[in-house]
Design a protein around this motif. Structure first.
Motif, PDB file in Angstrom:
ATOM      1  N   GLU A  15      44.387  -6.745 -17.392  1.00 53.36           N
ATOM      2  CA  GLU A  15      43.032  -6.246 -17.539  1.00 53.36           C
ATOM      3  C   GLU A  15      42.533  -6.607 -18.924  1.00 53.36           C
ATOM      4  O   GLU A  15      43.260  -6.467 -19.908  1.00 53.36           O
ATOM      5  CB  GLU A  15      43.020  -4.730 -17.342  1.00 53.36           C
ATOM      6  CG  GLU A  15      41.652  -4.112 -17.437  1.00 53.36           C
ATOM      7  CD  GLU A  15      41.690  -2.631 -17.130  1.00 53.36           C
ATOM      8  OE1 GLU A  15      41.823  -2.283 -15.941  1.00 53.36           O
ATOM      9  OE2 GLU A  15      41.617  -1.836 -18.089  1.00 53.36           O
ATOM     10  N   LEU A  16      41.296  -7.083 -19.000  1.00 42.34           N
ATOM     11  CA  LEU A  16      40.674  -7.453 -20.261  1.00 42.34           C
ATOM     12  C   LEU A  16      39.448  -6.572 -20.469  1.00 42.34           C
ATOM     13  O   LEU A  16      38.434  -6.750 -19.806  1.00 42.34           O
ATOM     14  CB  LEU A  16      40.255  -8.927 -20.238  1.00 42.34           C
ATOM     15  CG  LEU A  16      39.501  -9.440 -21.451  1.00 42.34           C
ATOM     16  CD1 LEU A  16      40.414  -9.465 -22.679  1.00 42.34           C
ATOM     17  CD2 LEU A  16      38.955 -10.829 -21.186  1.00 42.34           C
ATOM     18  N   ARG A  18      36.014  -5.452 -21.836  1.00 39.20           N
ATOM     19  CA  ARG A  18      34.930  -6.324 -22.277  1.00 39.20           C
ATOM     20  C   ARG A  18      33.840  -5.587 -23.040  1.00 39.20           C
ATOM     21  O   ARG A  18      32.763  -6.094 -23.202  1.00 39.20           O
ATOM     22  CB  ARG A  18      34.332  -7.052 -21.083  1.00 39.20           C
ATOM     23  CG  ARG A  18      35.354  -7.932 -20.403  1.00 39.20           C
ATOM     24  CD  ARG A  18      34.750  -8.793 -19.355  1.00 39.20           C
ATOM     25  NE  ARG A  18      34.158  -7.985 -18.285  1.00 39.20           N
ATOM     26  CZ  ARG A  18      33.311  -8.464 -17.395  1.00 39.20           C
ATOM     27  NH1 ARG A  18      32.952  -9.712 -17.436  1.00 39.20           N
ATOM     28  NH2 ARG A  18      32.814  -7.699 -16.453  1.00 39.20           N
ATOM     29  N   LEU A  29      46.560 -12.949 -14.506  1.00 42.69           N
ATOM     30  CA  LEU A  29      46.623 -13.709 -15.743  1.00 42.69           C
ATOM     31  C   LEU A  29      47.591 -14.863 -15.535  1.00 42.69           C
ATOM     32  O   LEU A  29      48.740 -14.662 -15.154  1.00 42.69           O
ATOM     33  CB  LEU A  29      47.114 -12.819 -16.893  1.00 42.69           C
ATOM     34  CG  LEU A  29      47.307 -13.518 -18.229  1.00 42.69           C
ATOM     35  CD1 LEU A  29      45.958 -13.911 -18.823  1.00 42.69           C
ATOM     36  CD2 LEU A  29      48.061 -12.616 -19.198  1.00 42.69           C
ATOM     37  N   LEU A  38      42.299 -15.847 -16.754  1.00 45.18           N
ATOM     38  CA  LEU A  38      42.272 -14.563 -16.067  1.00 45.18           C
ATOM     39  C   LEU A  38      41.307 -14.693 -14.902  1.00 45.18           C
ATOM     40  O   LEU A  38      40.108 -14.911 -15.100  1.00 45.18           O
ATOM     41  CB  LEU A  38      41.848 -13.438 -17.010  1.00 45.18           C
ATOM     42  CG  LEU A  38      41.928 -12.025 -16.436  1.00 45.18           C
ATOM     43  CD1 LEU A  38      43.368 -11.682 -16.030  1.00 45.18           C
ATOM     44  CD2 LEU A  38      41.417 -11.013 -17.426  1.00 45.18           C
ATOM     45  N   TRP A  49      37.925 -16.289 -16.600  1.00 40.78           N
ATOM     46  CA  TRP A  49      37.968 -16.178 -18.049  1.00 40.78           C
ATOM     47  C   TRP A  49      39.034 -17.130 -18.565  1.00 40.78           C
ATOM     48  O   TRP A  49      40.125 -17.214 -18.019  1.00 40.78           O
ATOM     49  CB  TRP A  49      38.288 -14.740 -18.442  1.00 40.78           C
ATOM     50  CG  TRP A  49      38.456 -14.519 -19.903  1.00 40.78           C
ATOM     51  CD1 TRP A  49      37.488 -14.348 -20.824  1.00 40.78           C
ATOM     52  CD2 TRP A  49      39.699 -14.453 -20.610  1.00 40.78           C
ATOM     53  NE1 TRP A  49      38.039 -14.164 -22.062  1.00 40.78           N
ATOM     54  CE2 TRP A  49      39.396 -14.228 -21.964  1.00 40.78           C
ATOM     55  CE3 TRP A  49      41.034 -14.553 -20.225  1.00 40.78           C
ATOM     56  CZ2 TRP A  49      40.375 -14.112 -22.930  1.00 40.78           C
ATOM     57  CZ3 TRP A  49      42.012 -14.438 -21.191  1.00 40.78           C
ATOM     58  CH2 TRP A  49      41.672 -14.217 -22.524  1.00 40.78           C
ATOM     59  N   THR A  69      50.497  -4.221 -24.129  1.00 39.24           N
ATOM     60  CA  THR A  69      49.226  -4.719 -24.632  1.00 39.24           C
ATOM     61  C   THR A  69      49.491  -5.917 -25.520  1.00 39.24           C
ATOM     62  O   THR A  69      50.350  -5.872 -26.392  1.00 39.24           O
ATOM     63  CB  THR A  69      48.492  -3.637 -25.458  1.00 39.24           C
ATOM     64  OG1 THR A  69      48.276  -2.508 -24.631  1.00 39.24           O
ATOM     65  CG2 THR A  69      47.159  -4.156 -25.967  1.00 39.24           C
ATOM     66  N   THR A  71      47.457  -8.229 -28.139  1.00 36.27           N
ATOM     67  CA  THR A  71      46.226  -8.345 -28.918  1.00 36.27           C
ATOM     68  C   THR A  71      46.150  -9.733 -29.511  1.00 36.27           C
ATOM     69  O   THR A  71      47.088 -10.198 -30.157  1.00 36.27           O
ATOM     70  CB  THR A  71      46.186  -7.290 -30.043  1.00 36.27           C
ATOM     71  OG1 THR A  71      46.329  -5.994 -29.461  1.00 36.27           O
ATOM     72  CG2 THR A  71      44.887  -7.369 -30.822  1.00 36.27           C
ATOM     73  N   LEU A  80      40.721  -9.769 -28.779  1.00 35.18           N
ATOM     74  CA  LEU A  80      40.897  -9.540 -27.349  1.00 35.18           C
ATOM     75  C   LEU A  80      42.179  -8.765 -27.115  1.00 35.18           C
ATOM     76  O   LEU A  80      43.208  -9.046 -27.745  1.00 35.18           O
ATOM     77  CB  LEU A  80      40.965 -10.875 -26.615  1.00 35.18           C
ATOM     78  CG  LEU A  80      39.794 -11.833 -26.855  1.00 35.18           C
ATOM     79  CD1 LEU A  80      40.120 -13.199 -26.296  1.00 35.18           C
ATOM     80  CD2 LEU A  80      38.540 -11.276 -26.220  1.00 35.18           C
ATOM     81  N   GLN A  81      42.119  -7.802 -26.220  1.00 33.79           N
ATOM     82  CA  GLN A  81      43.311  -7.050 -25.852  1.00 33.79           C
ATOM     83  C   GLN A  81      43.543  -7.210 -24.361  1.00 33.79           C
ATOM     84  O   GLN A  81      42.669  -6.873 -23.557  1.00 33.79           O
ATOM     85  CB  GLN A  81      43.161  -5.569 -26.190  1.00 33.79           C
ATOM     86  CG  GLN A  81      43.264  -5.274 -27.660  1.00 33.79           C
ATOM     87  CD  GLN A  81      43.327  -3.785 -27.904  1.00 33.79           C
ATOM     88  OE1 GLN A  81      42.541  -3.033 -27.358  1.00 33.79           O
ATOM     89  NE2 GLN A  81      44.269  -3.381 -28.721  1.00 33.79           N
ATOM     90  N   LEU A  82      44.693  -7.712 -24.024  1.00 31.27           N
ATOM     91  CA  LEU A  82      45.076  -7.845 -22.625  1.00 31.27           C
ATOM     92  C   LEU A  82      46.047  -6.724 -22.285  1.00 31.27           C
ATOM     93  O   LEU A  82      47.090  -6.578 -22.933  1.00 31.27           O
ATOM     94  CB  LEU A  82      45.754  -9.194 -22.382  1.00 31.27           C
ATOM     95  CG  LEU A  82      44.856 -10.410 -22.460  1.00 31.27           C
ATOM     96  CD1 LEU A  82      45.690 -11.672 -22.556  1.00 31.27           C
ATOM     97  CD2 LEU A  82      43.952 -10.464 -21.243  1.00 31.27           C
TER      98      LEU A  82
END
Length: 156
Positions: A15-16, A18, A29, A38, A49, A69, A71, A80-82
């Motif tokens: 999850e990204l 936004r 991903l 993504l 993405w 997570t 970063t 950006l944090q995935l």
């Protein structure tokens, strides 16, 4: 070492976030040697993405019991944090996107190995210049494995 050996896990659910006014982008991903993709899936109206790994200058990972997570701080100042499902997936994806997996080599500084390559090339950190020079003897035109990204034609 094959370049593909740098990728431990090729995909995971992620999850990204936004921003406060947009829903997070959730989907699959995909990790390649050059970028992260993504994809929210075929039923979604949201676009794919894409992030080039060379645009990342800082990388950090945090792992909890059932998730993690990653970063990414980008050269264009984006952060950006995935959010990755599964701690093991996070630990496997992390080394695939860490920027220290690559280095700049000037093995072709005088264009003697491959006249078509630039003086400086990006190569896996674990491959030394001697190995690159040896592999150039077997490549057509002195070519050897480097990090490259195809140029896209200019928009009309």
């Amino acid at each position: 070492m094959e370049f593909s050996e740098l990728i431990h896990t090729g995909w995971a659910q992620a999850e990204l976030p936004r921003g406060p006014e947009a829903l997070p982008l959730r989907g699959s991903l995909c990790v390649t040697l050059y970028h992260l993709l993504l994809s929210p899936g075929p039923a979604s109206c949201v676009d794919l993405w894409l992030l080039l790994l060379r645009s990342v200058y800082f990388f950090e990972k945090q792992v909890a019991s059932d998730s993690g997570t990653i970063t990414l701080r980008c050269k264009d100042l984006r952060v950006l944090q995935l959010e990755i499902e599964g701690a093991e997936a996070t630990l496997d994806i992390a080394p695939s996107i860490e920027t220290n997996a690559w280095r700049l080599s000037e093995v072709n500084g005088d264009f003697s190995l491959c006249p078509r390559y630039p003086r400086a090339v990006i190569v896996p950190h674990v491959v030394d210049d001697d190995a690159l020079a040896r592999s150039a003897r077997f490549g057509q035109g002195g070519r050897f494995p480097v990090l490259s990204y195809p140029l896209l034609p200019a928009a009309p």
